[in-house]
Enzyme design. Structure first.
Site, mmCIF file in Angstrom:
data_model
loop_
_atom_site.group_PDB
_atom_site.id
_atom_site.type_symbol
_atom_site.label_atom_id
_atom_site.label_comp_id
_atom_site.label_asym_id
_atom_site.label_seq_id
_atom_site.Cartn_x
_atom_site.Cartn_y
_atom_site.Cartn_z
ATOM 1 N N TRP A 182 23.787 22.258 27.502
ATOM 2 C CA TRP A 182 24.129 23.232 28.337
ATOM 3 C C TRP A 182 24.397 24.571 27.815
ATOM 4 O O TRP A 182 24.162 25.753 28.056
ATOM 5 C CB TRP A 182 25.472 22.810 29.002
ATOM 6 C CG TRP A 182 26.146 23.722 29.753
ATOM 7 C CD1 TRP A 182 26.129 24.026 31.395
ATOM 8 C CD2 TRP A 182 27.181 24.936 29.337
ATOM 9 N NE1 TRP A 182 26.782 25.255 31.724
ATOM 10 C CE2 TRP A 182 27.365 25.557 30.355
ATOM 11 C CE3 TRP A 182 27.901 24.993 28.169
ATOM 12 C CZ2 TRP A 182 28.480 26.609 30.308
ATOM 13 C CZ3 TRP A 182 28.910 26.025 28.309
ATOM 14 C CH2 TRP A 182 29.038 26.795 29.251
ATOM 15 N N ASP B 52 23.384 20.388 35.066
ATOM 16 C CA ASP B 52 24.712 19.916 34.788
ATOM 17 C C ASP B 52 25.747 20.881 34.851
ATOM 18 O O ASP B 52 26.933 20.607 34.916
ATOM 19 C CB ASP B 52 24.502 19.139 33.396
ATOM 20 C CG ASP B 52 23.535 18.263 33.282
ATOM 21 O OD1 ASP B 52 23.375 17.214 34.428
ATOM 22 O OD2 ASP B 52 22.972 17.993 32.348
ATOM 23 N N ASP B 53 25.699 22.174 35.238
ATOM 24 C CA ASP B 53 26.639 23.161 35.102
ATOM 25 C C ASP B 53 27.310 22.892 36.508
ATOM 26 O O ASP B 53 26.963 23.071 37.690
ATOM 27 C CB ASP B 53 26.058 24.704 35.034
ATOM 28 C CG ASP B 53 27.193 25.667 35.254
ATOM 29 O OD1 ASP B 53 27.467 25.948 34.149
ATOM 30 O OD2 ASP B 53 27.423 26.060 36.086
ATOM 31 N N PHE B 54 28.736 23.071 36.507
ATOM 32 C CA PHE B 54 29.633 22.872 37.647
ATOM 33 C C PHE B 54 29.407 23.870 38.661
ATOM 34 O O PHE B 54 29.145 23.814 39.955
ATOM 35 C CB PHE B 54 31.084 22.784 37.147
ATOM 36 C CG PHE B 54 32.005 22.468 38.321
ATOM 37 C CD1 PHE B 54 31.860 21.235 38.931
ATOM 38 C CD2 PHE B 54 32.727 23.362 38.956
ATOM 39 C CE1 PHE B 54 32.896 21.093 40.203
ATOM 40 C CE2 PHE B 54 33.615 23.286 40.010
ATOM 41 C CZ PHE B 54 33.571 22.008 40.634
#
Length: 213
Positions: free
Chosen positions: A141, A160-162
């Site tokens: 990330w 995978d970033d919120f």
């Protein structure tokens, strides 16, 4: 030679043509204002480590103290960080793990593993990711953020970033957290401009948070 702004306009036209949902986001949010920072990869990674698990204000305060250790410098050089005692770096507010990471970034920059901006231009996204995740404390990330916001790479999708997950879930009306398969199914047609699509998902997620607040 097209400018970065020209590339952004091309990207937005492409996204609105291939994806009806993205066309709606573009209409609601407006022009993409993504602008790469002029930091070196070394500086960008060091700043990213400082920001891990902290709010922006706290991280900036610690970074200010860190830079103040090197009077007259806009940002310290790798050899200067390596010459600074571990305890002195801890004293500015970095955790032990962050000092270890920052020193490893400096060592890898000194040794040429962390490339200069010019060297990075000769490496593709996956080559940079594979090289830089070998650094202590640096994950995929972190490198993806470097690719987008420092190097201006236009085809990066940090699944995978919120914020990306939240924006995607809301925009595409999913009742669950999106999977990599969901992303692939929807965003393959965004290529080669997935970074710009990601930017719109971030802005969409930001807008949802503001409305809830």
């Amino acid at each position: 030679m097209p400018t970065f702004d020209d590339k952004l306009k091309t990207a937005v036209k492409h996204l609105t043509r291939v994806d009806r949902t993205m066309a709606r986001l573009v209409r609601d949010i407006g022009p993409c204002t993504l602008r790469p920072l002029r930091w070196s990869p070394y500086e960008s990674l060091t700043r990213a480590i400082a920001h891990q698990q902290l709010n922006g204000r706290a991280a900036q305060t610690i970074l200010g103290r860190f830079v103040a250790l090197y009077p007259g410098q806009r940002f310290p050089e790798p050899h200067e960080v390596l010459a600074t005692h571990f305890a002195r770096l801890r004293a500015v507010g970095f955790s032990r793990n962050k000092v270890t990471a920052i020193r490893d970034i400096a060592a890898k920059a000194r040794d040429g593993i962390v490339p200069t901006r010019a060297q990075a231009r000769r490496l593709d996204d996956e080559e940079l990711i594979l090289r830089l995740v070998e650094i202590y404390g640096v994950g995929r990330w972190t490198v993806e953020m470097l690719l987008i916001f420092t190097l201006g790479r236009l085809d990066v999708l940090p699944v995978d970033d919120f914020g990306i997950q939240s924006g995607f879930r809301a925009a595409y009306h999913l009742r669950r957290r999106p999977t990599k398969t969901d992303f692939q199914r929807v965003t393959d047609c965004w290529q080669p401009f997935r970074s710009v699509g990601s930017w719109y998902l971030w802005r969409h997620a930001d807008g949802l948070k503001k409305r809830k607040a």
